[in-house]
Write an enzyme that holds these catalytic residues in place. Structure first.
Site, PDB file in Angstrom:
ATOM      1  N   LYS A 183       9.510  -1.989   4.299  1.00  0.00           N
ATOM      2  CA  LYS A 183      10.306  -2.125   4.014  1.00  0.00           C
ATOM      3  C   LYS A 183      11.715  -1.024   4.099  1.00  0.00           C
ATOM      4  CE  LYS A 183       7.028  -5.731   3.795  1.00  0.00           C
ATOM      5  NZ  LYS A 183       6.011  -4.990   2.683  1.00  0.00           N
ATOM      6  N   TYR A 195       1.514  -8.133  -4.740  1.00  0.00           N
ATOM      7  CA  TYR A 195       2.048  -8.672  -3.775  1.00  0.00           C
ATOM      8  C   TYR A 195       1.008  -9.109  -2.834  1.00  0.00           C
ATOM      9  CZ  TYR A 195       2.583  -8.573   1.647  1.00  0.00           C
ATOM     10  OH  TYR A 195       2.311  -8.287   3.037  1.00  0.00           O
ATOM     11  N   ASP A 210       2.808   1.405  -6.787  1.00  0.00           N
ATOM     12  CA  ASP A 210       3.116   0.417  -5.613  1.00  0.00           C
ATOM     13  C   ASP A 210       4.829   1.000  -5.948  1.00  0.00           C
ATOM     14  OD1 ASP A 210       4.180  -1.302  -3.776  1.00  0.00           O
ATOM     15  OD2 ASP A 210       2.798  -2.048  -3.624  1.00  0.00           O
ATOM     16  N   ARG A 214      -6.053  12.319  14.840  1.00  0.00           N
ATOM     17  CA  ARG A 214      -6.285  11.243  14.130  1.00  0.00           C
ATOM     18  C   ARG A 214      -6.560  12.337  12.532  1.00  0.00           C
ATOM     19  NH1 ARG A 214     -11.309  10.771  12.690  1.00  0.00           N
ATOM     20  NH2 ARG A 214     -12.120   9.531  14.481  1.00  0.00           N
TER      21      ARG A 214
END
Ligand SMILES: *Cc1c(COP(=O)(O)O)cnc(C)c1O
Length: 386
Positions: free
Chosen positions: A195, A98, A170, A46
């Site tokens: 994306k 978004y 973003d 992690r």
């Protein structure tokens, strides 16, 4: 070295022990320590994991940042970033946003006392009027999705610095191949790597890139503490997709420009929102701050009754909810991606029942025009307008 070369070579020189040109997938979650007080640099996956580390270094390099963090989705990346803030803090956010980010802010963060105000982030007076001593950051999407509004990143990040705010961008729609916000003054870049970076509609991932030592250290603590990290298989898949980013973006961009110009002339279409069209209000700023346009744009039909039959008659272009993959997708934002935004705000920003968003793929542009053109004709016949 140019971006094209750095992209193609992601991970290809990182494993000198075997010379593997494609960096291996290290599935291990635990790492053996040579002796007390020693470490190979990896302890527990992690915190740090070899395959993810190669991806994170590539992300930081491509965005001209100091550190990269790979997350399990774009929303996980945003959640990690928002954990920088405390109860009482206030954020200024792009109005045309978004839908998932809006939902996270309004339904989750608001419960922790973190508030957000929405504004056209290009409107300097609007920004100024919302800024209070509680404001800690401005979050920008440029272009916005779906209306492709452009924000001048240099201007807004300079304004944010004067007010001691972080600038978060973003950069999902343009990718570092076309726009690098940290070079324009931003502090944090976030990607839904699901994306364009992944590019093939087959991996869900998010990336954060930070600038500055203190911010990078803080983000590292949050990334490890919240634990929304990307697994080794998906890290590998993302790197494999990113190697062809330059080629894909060039084709996405060229196809989208051609189709936007064609739709702009189409009698059944009221307007086309694409920064590459000279009448678009963000045309000049976009040209200055990025090296090209994305493969996404939106268009508004004249008659709302055409929308349902258009979606039904498409054969090649899929009616689906995502963007940035090699396959062309058409989205109906009002009922899909932006359904969580209240109707009143949707109307204010122009996401209405005549608006369609096109994520143009890398298919041959003539086939895409034939498919969409045929669906529009069939729709016009059904409603008796042809
Ligand atoms: C899809 C998307 C997100 C969310 O990313 P996920 O990978 O779906 O979690 C955030 N911002 C933008 C602009 C997006 O398109």
């Amino acid at each position: 070295m140019q971006l094209e070369s750095r992209l193609a070579q992601i991970g290809s020189q990182e494993d000198p022990a075997t010379g593997a040109v494609s960096y291996p997938i290290y599935q291990a979650t635990a790492f053996r320590h040579p002796r007390l007080g020693q470490s190979t640099g990896f302890d527990y996956a992690r915190t740090k994991s070899p395959t993810r580390s190669v991806l994170e270094a590539a992300a930081a390099d491509l965005e001209s940042g100091d550190a990269g963090f790979a997350c399990s989705s774009g929303m996980a990346a945003l959640t990690t970033i928002f954990a920088l803030f405390c109860q009482g803090d206030h954020l200024i956010v792009s109005l045309d946003l978004y839908g998932g980010t809006y939902r996270l802010l309004e339904q989750i963060l608001s419960r922790y006392g973190i508030s957000a105000s929405y504004v056209d982030t290009n409107d300097m007076d609007g920004l100024e009027s919302l800024c209070t001593e509680k404001t800690k950051a401005v979050l920008i999407e440029t272009p916005t999705n779906p209306l492709m509004m452009i924000t001048d990143l240099e201007k807004v990040s300079a304004w944010a610095k004067r007010h001691n705010l972080l600038t978060i961008v973003d950069n999902t729609l343009l990718t570092p191949f076309l726009q690098r916000p940290l070079e324009l003054g931003a502090d944090i870049v976030i990607h839904s790597a699901t994306k364009y970076l992944g590019g093939h509609n087959d991996v869900l991932a998010g990336l954060i890139v930070t600038k500055g030592e203190e911010l990078s250290r803080k983000m590292g603590v949050l990334h490890n503490s919240l634990g929304a990290v990307l697994g080794p298989q998906d890290s590998w898949l993302l790197m494999r997709g990113m190697k062809t980013l330059a080629l894909r973006m060039e084709r996405h961009q060229a196809n989208a420009q051609r189709i936007a110009e064609w739709l702009h002339e189409h009698p059944a279409v009221e307007d086309v929102y694409h920064p590459g069209l000279p009448h678009h209000p963000g045309h000049d700023v976009q040209k200055r701050q990025s090296s090209g346009n994305t493969g996404i744009f939106s268009f508004r039909m004249k008659d709302a009754r055409t929308v349902e039959p258009i979606l039904r008659h498409l054969k090649l272009i899929a009616f689906a909810e995502s963007l940035g993959g090699v396959e062309s997708l058409l989205t109906y934002p009002a009922v899909q991606t932006h359904a969580d935004i209240p109707a009143e705000i949707r109307r204010k920003v122009g996401v209405d029942d005549r608006l369609l968003r096109f994520s143009v793929g890398i298919e041959h542009v003539d086939d895409l025009i034939a498919d969409l053109g045929g669906a529009i004709e069939a729709a016009l016949q059904e409603i008796g307008e042809a």
